[in-house]
Every structure is written in structure tokens, then in C-alpha cells.
Design an enzyme around this catalytic site. Structure first.
Site, short mmCIF file in Angstrom:
data_model
loop_
_atom_site.label_atom_id
_atom_site.label_comp_id
_atom_site.label_asym_id
_atom_site.label_seq_id
_atom_site.Cartn_x
_atom_site.Cartn_y
_atom_site.Cartn_z
N LYS A 185 -1.83 -2.62 13.46
CA LYS A 185 -1.70 -2.33 12.02
C LYS A 185 -1.75 -0.84 11.75
O LYS A 185 -2.79 -0.19 11.95
CB LYS A 185 -2.84 -3.04 11.27
CG LYS A 185 -2.81 -2.83 9.78
CD LYS A 185 -1.76 -3.70 9.14
CE LYS A 185 -1.47 -3.33 7.73
NZ LYS A 185 -0.15 -3.77 7.28
N LYS A 214 6.69 -9.21 6.16
CA LYS A 214 6.97 -9.78 4.82
C LYS A 214 7.81 -11.04 4.97
O LYS A 214 7.57 -12.06 4.30
CB LYS A 214 7.68 -8.75 3.94
CG LYS A 214 6.84 -7.53 3.70
CD LYS A 214 7.52 -6.50 2.86
CE LYS A 214 6.81 -5.16 3.00
NZ LYS A 214 5.35 -5.19 2.96
N GLY A 225 0.83 -1.21 0.00
CA GLY A 225 0.00 0.00 0.00
C GLY A 225 0.86 1.26 0.00
O GLY A 225 0.56 2.24 -0.66
N ASN A 226 2.00 1.20 0.74
CA ASN A 226 2.90 2.37 0.79
C ASN A 226 3.59 2.58 -0.55
O ASN A 226 3.96 3.70 -0.89
CB ASN A 226 3.95 2.21 1.89
CG ASN A 226 3.34 2.46 3.26
OD1 ASN A 226 2.56 3.37 3.44
ND2 ASN A 226 3.68 1.61 4.22
N LYS A 238 -1.71 -7.64 4.55
CA LYS A 238 -1.84 -8.22 3.19
C LYS A 238 -0.72 -9.22 2.88
O LYS A 238 -0.91 -10.09 2.03
CB LYS A 238 -1.92 -7.13 2.12
CG LYS A 238 -0.66 -6.33 1.93
CD LYS A 238 0.06 -6.68 0.67
CE LYS A 238 1.41 -6.02 0.54
NZ LYS A 238 2.11 -5.44 1.63
N1 LIG Z 1 15.88 -5.29 6.87
C1 LIG Z 1 15.26 -4.51 5.97
N2 LIG Z 1 15.57 -4.60 4.66
C2 LIG Z 1 14.94 -3.82 3.73
N3 LIG Z 1 13.98 -2.91 4.05
C3 LIG Z 1 13.61 -2.78 5.33
C4 LIG Z 1 14.23 -3.58 6.35
N4 LIG Z 1 13.66 -3.24 7.54
C5 LIG Z 1 12.74 -2.30 7.28
N5 LIG Z 1 12.69 -2.01 5.95
C6 LIG Z 1 11.75 -1.01 5.39
O1 LIG Z 1 10.52 -1.69 5.17
C7 LIG Z 1 9.86 -1.10 4.03
C8 LIG Z 1 8.74 -2.03 3.55
O2 LIG Z 1 7.67 -1.95 4.47
P1 LIG Z 1 6.33 -1.11 4.15
O3 LIG Z 1 6.64 0.20 3.50
O4 LIG Z 1 5.53 -1.10 5.40
O5 LIG Z 1 5.67 -2.11 3.11
P2 LIG Z 1 4.57 -1.98 1.97
O6 LIG Z 1 5.35 -1.77 0.70
O7 LIG Z 1 3.92 -3.33 2.02
O8 LIG Z 1 3.62 -0.87 2.31
C9 LIG Z 1 11.00 -0.90 3.06
O9 LIG Z 1 10.70 0.03 2.05
C10 LIG Z 1 12.11 -0.40 4.01
O10 LIG Z 1 12.01 1.01 4.15
N1 LIG Z 2 -3.53 -4.33 4.60
C1 LIG Z 2 -2.19 -4.09 4.51
O1 LIG Z 2 -1.34 -4.88 4.94
O2 LIG Z 2 -1.82 -2.90 3.91
P1 LIG Z 2 -0.35 -2.29 3.72
O3 LIG Z 2 0.44 -3.28 2.92
O4 LIG Z 2 -0.59 -1.03 2.96
O5 LIG Z 2 0.20 -2.05 5.08
#
Ligand SMILES: Nc1ncnc2c1ncn2[C@@H]1O[C@H](COP(=O)(O)OP(=O)(O)O)[C@@H](O)[C@H]1O
Ligand SMILES: NC(=O)OP(=O)(O)O
Length: 316
Positions: A131, A279, A11-12, A217
Site C-alpha cells: 500500500k 477500485k 485520498g489522492n 479504502k
Molecule cells: N484504466 C484506467 N482508467 C482510468 N484511470 C486509471 C486507469 N488505470 C490507472 N488509472 C489512474 O488511477 C487513478 C486512480 O487511482 P488513485 O489516484 O490511486 O486513487 P484515489 O483517488 O483512491 O487516491 C486515476 O486518477 C488514474 O490516474
Molecule cells: N487507505 C487508502 O486506501 O487510501 P488511499 O485511497 O488514499 O490510497
């Protein structure tokens, strides 16, 4: 035979920065991601696309609360806000994929399927929100908001700012898994389990009832990938690879790792809770439930990653 992959889009990663959050900005990000997913399909993959909704579900909920406070409108329950995001984000992905198929002369189409995911009504997550949803705030803004909204729970989201958190129970079963599996095997590009799926509980009489929560997700995508026996789980996020000692001068990219090695790195706390850790846990769960390979990378690296040239690859 084509390989079946579940691709989870963060989502981000659809909200590229604080200045580009509009619906049009998100559509641009979706179009960019769609190009790379179609590139994968051209290389012989059948795909089920899943997506996050953390920022978007928080925006919808907040709009509803403000409309309720200032204009006396009815409020929208969180579960309905999540269902709204499946439609709105699914529509964007579906349109972007179909446009890209047409541009490349491919006889293929995308279908968004409203997906319910069963959770346990007694999951302790309902009393312990974790969350993050909606906007990021500075500490000063967060303190002010907290004063005005004493019932909100706010946390520091992996050092990126403060965010409101809501309940996030574990997904147990994808209600529509059979139809998703059937349609993808018939050649459709499926978009499903949006926002982790609409959380529902199974009642005594077997009927379903929506509950206010946001499912992670990555966990829901991992469960779906195992339930449809996908060959690969691919997590598309903000980084090309996963790192050890992330953000430190000695950070080290992970190229190829085994499940056992990854579990060891989790014990050593290399992955931030609320961002990379879920993840990694989703990847571990997929591989422990019959999957043979998972990849974590960013949208622009998808085609190179499936060719083994970048991304973090995890094997059983
Ligand atoms: N060990 C790691 N290796 C790579 N990225 C990391 C790590 N720990 C934290 N991150 C951060 O986590 C982010 C992914 O999480 P997030 O933005 O919440 O996910 P999403 O893309 O599902 O919204 C990466 O873009 C990075 O900034
Ligand atoms: N539902 C959910 O996990 O959304 P994000 O990936 O945007 O956190």
C-alpha cells in the site's frame, strides 16, 4: 424511499497536486467534493461517505519519525497514525457537509464514526507490503531515501513516482457496521471506514487489538456497502470514467459495462495495480456480494453520473 449509496473518496483526490498539500488545501478540496455529494442527497440519496488516507497517513508517520530522530520524541505507531487520519479527515468532511447543508437550508447533519475493521493476523500481506503512503518521489530521491532508510520498501506507484509501501491486509468485517447502518437509515449523513478503517485483529478472548497496516479504502468500502445492503457503491477518484488502454492514443472510455465484461477487461490487464485495479476489484466484489450497481467517476461529475450522463456504470 431514498437510495442508499456508499461513496468512497480517494485520498489522492484530496491532494490535488504536489504544490497543494497543506491542511487548508485539503479542506478546499473537501468543500468542493462536499458540494457535489450534497447535490446527490438533494436528488434523493442517503449516503455513507468513506475516504482514503494514503498520502495523509504517510505524512503523519514521517513527521513522527523525524520528531523521534531529531528531538527524541516518542514515535507514533502506524495504526495510531491511521486513527489520527480518521479524525482529521472526518472532521473536515463533517464540517464541510454541515456547512453545505446549512447553506442550502437542509435539515440534515453529518456524523463521523471511528471505525475498526477486522483483518486476519496471518494475512500474507503483513510480510509483503503493497500500500503506497505519503509523498511521491523521483527515482533519484527514492534511491537516496532508500539508502538512509534501508528498512523502507519503495515502489513505483502506477508511473506517478516512487512511494513507500506498507502492509495492506484484506478487510474481513466492519466492527461498527450495525450502528453505521442504523444512523444512515435514521437520516444522518455518515462518514465511516476512514482510511479503510483502523485495522484490528480479534484475539482469542474476543477482544480487539490494533495492528500496524493501512487497509485499502476501496476494499473496505465495498465490504461496508455489501454489509449494509447499499443500493450503489460509488467510487470518486481522479478521472471521470474508467478507460481501456488508459493513457494510450487509443484509450477508450467505459460508459456501461456488465460484471462479466469487467472481469474480462481485468484479465486483459487494462487496470493499473495500486491505482485503478483495486477500485475495479472492489466493484466486482460488491456486485458479487449482492450489490446491483456501481459507478466510478470524479467528484465534480457525481451529480451528472447518478443521472446516467457520465461516469462508468457497472451492472450485475
Ligand atoms: N484504466 C484506467 N482508467 C482510468 N484511470 C486509471 C486507469 N488505470 C490507472 N488509472 C489512474 O488511477 C487513478 C486512480 O487511482 P488513485 O489516484 O490511486 O486513487 P484515489 O483517488 O483512491 O487516491 C486515476 O486518477 C488514474 O490516474
Ligand atoms: N487507505 C487508502 O486506501 O487510501 P488511499 O485511497 O488514499 O490510497
Amino acid at each position: 424511499m431514498a437510495k442508499l449509496a456508499v461513496i468512497a473518496i480517494g485520498g489522492n483526490s484530496l491532494i490535488r497536486d504536489n504544490m497543494r498539500q497543506t491542511v487548508e488545501d485539503q479542506y478546499d478540496a473537501v468543500c468542493e467534493t462536499a458540494k457535489h455529494i450534497v447535490g446527490m442527497i438533494e436528488q434523493g440519496y442517503d449516503v455513507i461517505i468513506t475516504h482514503g488516507n494514503g498520502p495523509q497517513v504517510g505524512f503523519i508517520l514521517r513527521r513522527s519519525e523525524i520528531a523521534c530522530e531529531t528531538a527524541g520524541m516518542h514515535s507514533v505507531p502506524l495504526v495510531a497514525c491511521g486513527a489520527d487520519t480518521q479524525g482529521a479527515i472526518g472532521y473536515q468532511i463533517q464540517q464541510a457537509m454541515d456547512n453545505e447543508f446549512k447553506k442550502r437550508g437542509m435539515d440534515k447533519s453529518a456524523i463521523t464514526l471511528v471505525t475498526q475493521v477486522v483483518v486476519d493476523a496471518s494475512d500474507p500481506a503483513f510480510t509483503r507490503p503493497t500500500k503506497p503512503i505519503g509523498s511521491f518521489f523521483s527515482q533519484e530521491q527514492a534511491e537516496k531515501i532508500q539508502k538512509n532508510n534501508p528498512d523502507w520498501v519503495m515502489v513505483n506507484d502506477s508511473g506517478r513516482g516512487y512511494r513507500r509501501v506498507v502492509a495492506s491486509p484484506q478487510p474481513q468485517e466492519i466492527v461498527e457496521k450495525d450502528v453505521i447502518s442504523k444512523l444512515v437509515r435514521e437520516g444522518y449523513c455518515m462518514i465511516a471506514v476512514g482510511g479503510g478503517g483502523i485495522p484490528v485483529i480479534r484475539q482469542r478472548d474476543g477482544s480487539f487489538k490494533g495492528v500496524d497496516a493501512v487497509i485499502d479504502k476501496d476494499f473496505a468500502s465495498s465490504l461496508l456497502a455489501a454489509q449494509v445492503q447499499a443500493d450503489e457503491l460509488i467510487i470518486s477518484t481522479g478521472v471521470p470514467k474508467v478507460y481501456l488502454n488508459y493513457g494510450n492514443p487509443d484509450e477508450q472510455a467505459l460508459d456501461k459495462v456488465t460484471l462479466a465484461e469487467l472481469k474480462e477487461y481485468v484479465k486483459q490487464n487494462h487496470f493499473a495495480p495500486g491505482s485503478m485495479l483495486p477500485k475495479i476489484q472492489a466493484v466486482i466484489s460488491f456486485l458479487e456480494n449482492g450489490g446491483s450497481k456501481a459507478i466510478i467517476t470524479n467528484p465534480e461529475s457525481l451529480e451528472e453520473a447518478i443521472a446516467g450522463k457520465t461516469g462508468t456504470h457497472v451492472y450485475r
